[in-house]
Design a protein around this motif. Structure first.
Motif, short mmCIF file in Angstrom:
data_model
loop_
_atom_site.label_atom_id
_atom_site.label_comp_id
_atom_site.label_asym_id
_atom_site.label_seq_id
_atom_site.Cartn_x
_atom_site.Cartn_y
_atom_site.Cartn_z
N ALA A 16 0.83 -1.21 0.00
CA ALA A 16 0.00 0.00 0.00
C ALA A 16 0.87 1.26 0.00
CB ALA A 16 -0.94 -0.01 1.20
N ILE A 17 1.96 1.21 0.73
CA ILE A 17 2.87 2.36 0.77
C ILE A 17 3.55 2.54 -0.58
CG2 ILE A 17 4.93 3.32 1.86
CD1 ILE A 17 4.12 1.72 4.38
N PHE A 18 4.02 1.43 -1.16
CA PHE A 18 4.66 1.52 -2.48
C PHE A 18 3.67 2.08 -3.51
CE2 PHE A 18 7.75 -2.17 -1.38
CZ PHE A 18 8.56 -1.28 -0.70
N SER A 19 2.43 1.61 -3.46
CA SER A 19 1.42 2.08 -4.41
C SER A 19 1.17 3.57 -4.25
CB SER A 19 0.11 1.30 -4.22
OG SER A 19 0.32 -0.08 -4.45
N LYS A 20 1.17 4.03 -3.02
CA LYS A 20 0.93 5.45 -2.76
C LYS A 20 2.02 6.32 -3.41
CE LYS A 20 0.94 8.80 1.03
NZ LYS A 20 1.07 8.98 2.51
N TYR A 21 3.27 5.83 -3.34
CA TYR A 21 4.38 6.64 -3.82
C TYR A 21 4.71 6.38 -5.30
CZ TYR A 21 5.40 8.39 0.83
OH TYR A 21 5.31 9.04 2.04
N ILE B 188 11.88 8.89 -5.43
CA ILE B 188 10.91 8.11 -4.64
C ILE B 188 10.01 7.30 -5.56
CG2 ILE B 188 8.95 8.32 -3.06
CD1 ILE B 188 10.32 10.73 -1.81
N GLN B 189 9.57 7.93 -6.62
CA GLN B 189 8.68 7.23 -7.56
C GLN B 189 9.36 6.01 -8.14
OE1 GLN B 189 7.49 8.27 -11.94
NE2 GLN B 189 6.36 9.64 -10.59
N GLN B 190 10.62 6.16 -8.55
CA GLN B 190 11.35 5.03 -9.15
C GLN B 190 11.50 3.89 -8.14
OE1 GLN B 190 15.21 6.04 -10.59
NE2 GLN B 190 15.75 3.94 -11.13
N ARG B 191 11.84 4.24 -6.91
CA ARG B 191 11.99 3.19 -5.90
C ARG B 191 10.67 2.45 -5.69
NH1 ARG B 191 16.48 3.58 -2.29
NH2 ARG B 191 17.89 5.26 -2.93
N ALA B 192 9.57 3.22 -5.54
CA ALA B 192 8.29 2.58 -5.28
C ALA B 192 7.90 1.63 -6.41
CB ALA B 192 7.22 3.66 -5.09
N VAL B 193 8.07 2.07 -7.66
CA VAL B 193 7.71 1.23 -8.81
C VAL B 193 8.58 -0.02 -8.85
CG1 VAL B 193 7.70 1.14 -11.33
CG2 VAL B 193 6.81 3.16 -10.16
N LEU C 203 9.48 -5.90 -7.76
CA LEU C 203 10.40 -6.92 -7.27
C LEU C 203 9.78 -7.75 -6.16
CD1 LEU C 203 13.73 -4.87 -7.18
CD2 LEU C 203 13.17 -6.74 -8.73
N SER C 204 8.95 -7.12 -5.35
CA SER C 204 8.40 -7.84 -4.20
C SER C 204 7.44 -8.94 -4.62
CB SER C 204 7.68 -6.86 -3.26
OG SER C 204 6.59 -6.24 -3.93
#
Length: 1011
Positions: free
Chosen positions: A556-561, A569-574, A579-580
């Motif tokens: 949910a946090i990754f989707s938010k960002y 931040i956007q690149q990390r979240a995507v 990967l997860s």
């Protein structure tokens, strides 16, 4: 200065002294200068006496601080006068009015030379004094041989030779080639045999300059210097006039020992033995006495002797004696002596044999670390830093950590940096080093540079045995209610990499670790969000197979960002959410970080580079150097680059030499809290509306208006005239005001109605109403007398940022009457300049003119609007750097409790927002600023107080407009410093007219409509 017989000069000086004010003095000086100029134009009618008198007057006027741009030729011409009185005036005035590059001096070179080679000793002294004061290269080339002849002449009196030595010193400094090195070695040897101490002292000054330029040519003079010291130390043949408080010529002793320090060593054993005997006598004979003047002289000699002892690398016994003597000095009450003792003991550290002896004074040095004088505290810190080694590192670092909690803001960053360096260089074990750095971050997070926590991560990554301990300590610090953002960074990284090593400990499950880290997410800055996202990915990786609830929360946090405006931040979240979903393969993709290559610590390298000047080793100054440079974010992997999580995107955090968000203020400070991003040194805005530091109107000081203003038909001064306002002093009126005008103005800055001004004849009241960027002020002009007030004129002198429109004002105010004058105000932009009300009237034969500041000030256009944490923090983080966010340490604040300060902020129309900052010593306030040219602008203020010192605080101000940020910061600063009664206005009564006791009427009813 023989002025007898010059009646005109005496009268002029008396008239100047009798002037009532500076303006009268200036008028009298201008008149006299005009008269002198006229007389000089008619030179034929001038007698030598007149010329001398007028030149004396010019010198007196110059000494008063006025420019004298004529008459220089007349002053120079007096040098060639045949009589002493005129020649003396010429030399003296020329040496005062002219400098070495003045063209007129060339005209006097021949005359000066004739006086030097002449037989008149008085003229010789005058000429040598002139050349010694203002002689330049041309004088050096023309006069040096003649001056040298005077110096070595056996027929000249000591007075002339003494002046010749100092004159030659001046010429040598202007042109070293005038002194022939080959020929002057023997001559200096002869001069150092001089028995007259005046000539010897002057010659020693010349010798110090010569030997500093080329000591090789003057080896033959070294034994002579030792002989001079022996003579002085034994007080042999020293005249009484050269003995100062029982000390034989301390100036000559200091000069001689300084000259000896230019020689690398003393090779002759007899000379060396004699020199050390003298130094031993000085060390044994110096003590602290009650007489301050004697102390100053004896200690000047002593500390020069200590410098010479260290320079000559004396025997250990003498070195030990020096340290023992300095140990006595650092324990006395006199602060100057303590300072010198600590400074010289720091120099003694360069001598390897005495470091163990200096350690014996460690307790007293630590006591000096808590001295009230900050200069002594700094010297004690430098000394502790220099004397630290493996044997005492633990004690010293623990003392520094303990002192860090109470140290004032100006020293905390230097303390933190030095403690980190000592912990790394002399750590008995790595777990102790981790403890020290985490304590540093906890106690002074804002003063700990990123290099320090990068280095901790490198040590932990490279030492497997240290990893569980470091992760456990990081977990413990996260339990604290308020921790600094740097602690969030280092804890998140360590727990992301090694929290799985703590899985069996209570409170350390992946879900619990995630929960406590995620609590910090809303309060951190953008770079830290990147680290937290990587930590979440690591936690998910270590929890394979994943806990469904934990996985859902992290996704949910990754989707938010995934739609975050920040690309990093956007690149990390995507990437992390993709990967997860790879299941067990995530263990290989996000494997633990490899070991860092072993490289020298950048902190220790900086320490070694600046070892010669330990006082300058301060991270504050390193950060200050970055304030004016562009903010750069590095993206490379060097020795102290930020640690990376996994093998994906690089975490862009700058090193100490490339900081994105750092404080530029050398004295920058911040209490521990949740505001993790730093702010650079505040600079005044540079846009078109930037305030000029030279002409900024001071809200809290009187204004001055020189000359009658030109007023337009609506009573408003033209823009050009308004810009001509200058700060003024007291206004001179025959009619004195009743009450304190400044206090009335300050009171009206905080409220909207009251009395602005009152004197025996008139009272001016104010009632104001403010809405957004507009305001309406009603001026109530009340006549308190039984006669009419005539020639009433009211004009408004507006600053550039206000648009003012005043209604018409009647020229006559009837007896016991009151008139109302509405004034419309429109705010165009942020500024602390104030409008000025120019009121003049006539009562009988008295003409009264007053210029009063109007309380249409910056805070009148504020509207306090409370904001929630969800509104505050995104705005705070978006205003990340100057000029939109400025920070400054404010000193000299009136001590007050936190509650009083909150009330004070509220009185300025800033609303305090409790709960936004978990640190109980800090205040956060907000307000909205309105102006015609911009939209409503939210202003954010954070004030961090020091519970140990209520006279200083650190203030951070942020808004979307650079000018507004700067003006608001300066406004709050001025209020805190310049108005000790700002929160308690002295004028609190309702405005009412008053009358002399003889009147039976009730004048108070005249202002009944004011409130």
């Amino acid at each position: 200065m023989a002025l007898s017989g010059m009646r005109g000069l005496s009268v002029f000086i008396s008239e100047i002294r009798n002037c009532q004010n500076k303006e009268q003095e200036r008028l009298r000086v201008d008149k006299e200068l005009g008269h002198i100029r006229t007389r000089f134009k008619n030179e034929k009618g001038l007698t030598p006496y007149d010329k001398k008198k007028y030149v004396w007057k010019m010198l007196y006027i110059f000494m008063l601080g006025y420019d004298v741009d004529f008459g220089h030729m007349e002053a120079v011409s007096l040098i060639s006068a045949p009589k002493y009185p005129e020649k003396q005036v010429g030399y003296l005035v020329t040496s005062c009015l002219l400098n070495e590059n003045h063209d007129f001096l060339r005209l006097a070179i021949n005359t000066v030379r004739n006086d030097i080679i002449g037989r008149n000793e008085t003229f010789q002294c005058l000429a040598l004094t002139l050349v010694g004061n203002i002689g330049g290269r041309e004088f050096a080339e023309s006069l040096a041989p003649d001056v040298q002849k005077l110096l070595i002449s056996s027929s000249c009196r000591p007075l002339v030779r003494k002046k010749a030595a100092l004159c030659l010193l001046r010429l040598f400094r202007k042109n070293p080639d005038v002194v022939n090195v080959d020929g002057w070695s023997d001559r200096m040897t002869q001069l150092l045999d001089e028995r007259n101490l005046g000539v010897l002292t002057s010659s020693m000054s010349l010798f110090v300059a010569l030997v500093s330029n080329n000591h090789e040519a003057y080896w033959s003079c070294l034994p002579k210097c030792v002989k001079v010291l022996e003579r002085l130390a034994k007080n042999q043949d020293i005249p009484q006039e050269y003995t100062y408080y029982g000390i034989p010529s301390p100036w000559l002793q200091v000069k001689t020992m300084r000259a000896l320090q230019y020689f690398p060593t003393v090779e002759d054993p007899n000379t060396r033995r004699s020199l050390f005997d003298v130094l031993q006598r000085i060390l044994m004979g110096t003590d602290v006495v009650k007489n301050v003047n004697k102390n100053n002289a004896s200690h000047a000699v002593l500390f020069e002797a200590l410098a010479l002892v260290m320079h000559l690398d004396a025997e250990k016994e003498m070195m030990s004696q020096c340290v023992a003597l300095l140990g006595k000095f650092i324990a006395v009450r006199e602060p100057n002596i303590r300072y010198l003792g600590l400074e010289n003991m720091t120099r003694m550290l360069m001598v390897t044999d005495v470091q163990d002896i200096i350690k014996g004074h460690q307790a007293q040095i630590i006591t000096s670390l808590k001295d009230p004088d900050i200069s002594i505290r700094r010297r004690a810190l430098d000394l502790l830093y220099g004397m630290c080694d493996v044997s005492n590192a633990k004690d010293i670092v623990e003392e520094l950590l303990q002192y860090l909690g109470t140290a004032d803001f100006t020293m905390r960053e230097e303390l933190a940096l030095k403690a980190a360096i000592l912990a790394e260089k002399f750590a008995p074990d790595l777990s102790w080093y981790v403890d020290v750095i985490l304590q540093l971050i906890d106690k002074a997070g804002d003063f700990v540079s990123d290099d320090i926590w990068f280095r901790v991560v490198q040590f932990v990554t490279n030492n497997e045995d240290l990893q569980p301990y470091a992760a456990l300590k990081a977990r413990e610090y996260l339990d604290k209610p308020a921790i600094h953002e740097t602690m969030v960074k280092v804890s998140a990284y360590l727990l992301g990499e090694y929290s799985h090593l703590l899985a069996r400990r209570p409170g350390c499950s992946p879900k619990e670790i995630f929960g406590i880290i995620h609590e910090k997410l809303p309060t951190v800055s953008t770079p830290t969000v990147s680290i937290l996202l990587s930590t979440y990915a690591k936690i998910l990786m270590h929890s394979q197979p994943p806990d469904p609830e934990l996985q859902k929360s992290i996704w949910a946090i990754f989707s938010k960002y995934e739609t975050c405006i920040d690309v990093e931040i956007q690149q990390r979240a995507v990437e992390y959410i993709a990967l997860s979903r790879k299941g067990a393969a995530l263990m290989d993709i996000l494997a633990e970080m490899p070991k860092f290559p072993e490289r020298e610590s950048s902190l220790i390298k900086k320490a070694e580079d600046t070892e010669g000047d330990t006082a300058e080793l301060s991270a504050i100054k390193l950060r200050a150097q970055q304030a004016s440079s562009a903010l750069v974010v590095t993206d490379h992997r060097a020795a102290n680059d930020p640690p990376q999580v996994g093998q994906l995107s690089m975490v862009k955090i700058p090193s100490i030499n490339n900081m994105e968000n750092n404080y530029g203020d050398q004295e920058a400070t911040r209490a521990n809290g949740i505001f993790g991003e730093g702010e650079s040194q505040p600079h005044p805005p540079t846009n078109g509306h930037a305030p000029n530091a030279e002409i900024l109107g001071d809200l809290l000081s009187p204004l001055a208006i020189e000359g009658p203003p030109s007023v337009s038909g609506n009573g408003i001064l033209s823009e050009d005239d308004a810009l001509a306002l200058a700060p003024v002093g007291d206004q001179e009126n025959a009619v004195k005001p009743m009450g304190d005008i400044a206090e009335r103005f300050h009171a009206l800055c905080l409220k909207d109605s009251g009395v602005l001004y009152e004197d025996p004849y008139v009272q001016i009241g104010i009632k104001a109403e403010w809405r957004a960027h507009q305001g309406r002020i009603v001026l109530f002009l009340g006549n308190k007398t039984t006669s009419s007030l005539d020639a009433v004129q009211v004009a408004i002198l507006p600053p550039f940022h206000l648009k003012l429109e005043l209604s018409s004002v009647p020229e006559i105010i009837p007896p016991r009457a009151q008139v109302q004058c509405p004034l419309e105000v429109v705010n165009l932009r942020a500024s602390r300049d104030v409008a000025v009300l120019d009121l003049s009237y006539k009562f009988g034969t008295k003409l009264v003119d007053n210029k009063l500041r109007l309380p249409a000030v910056l805070n009148k256009f504020f509207q306090p609007i409370p904001v929630s944490a969800e509104e505050f923090f995104p705005q705070w983080r978006s205003l990340a750097a100057p000029p939109l966010k400025l920070q400054e340490v404010v000193r000299g604040v009136r001590p007050m409790s936190l509650g009083d300060m909150a009330s004070l902020l509220n009185s300025w129309r800033l609303i305090v927002c409790p709960g936004l900052d978990p640190n109980p010593s800090n205040l956060v306030a907000t307000t909205t600023f309105y102006s015609e040219t911009t939209q409503a602008m939210l202003c954010l203020v954070r004030i961090e107080t020091d519970p140990a010192d209520r006279t200083q605080l650190r203030m951070t101000v942020a808004s979307g407009d650079p000018t507004l940020t700067f003006e608001l910061k300066e406004f709050i600063k001025e209020q805190l410093i310049s108005i000790p009664t700002a929160s308690r206005p002295a004028v609190t009564q309702q405005p009412q007219l008053t009358t002399p006791p003889s009147s039976a009427s009730d004048p108070g009813a005249l202002l009944a409509g004011l409130l």
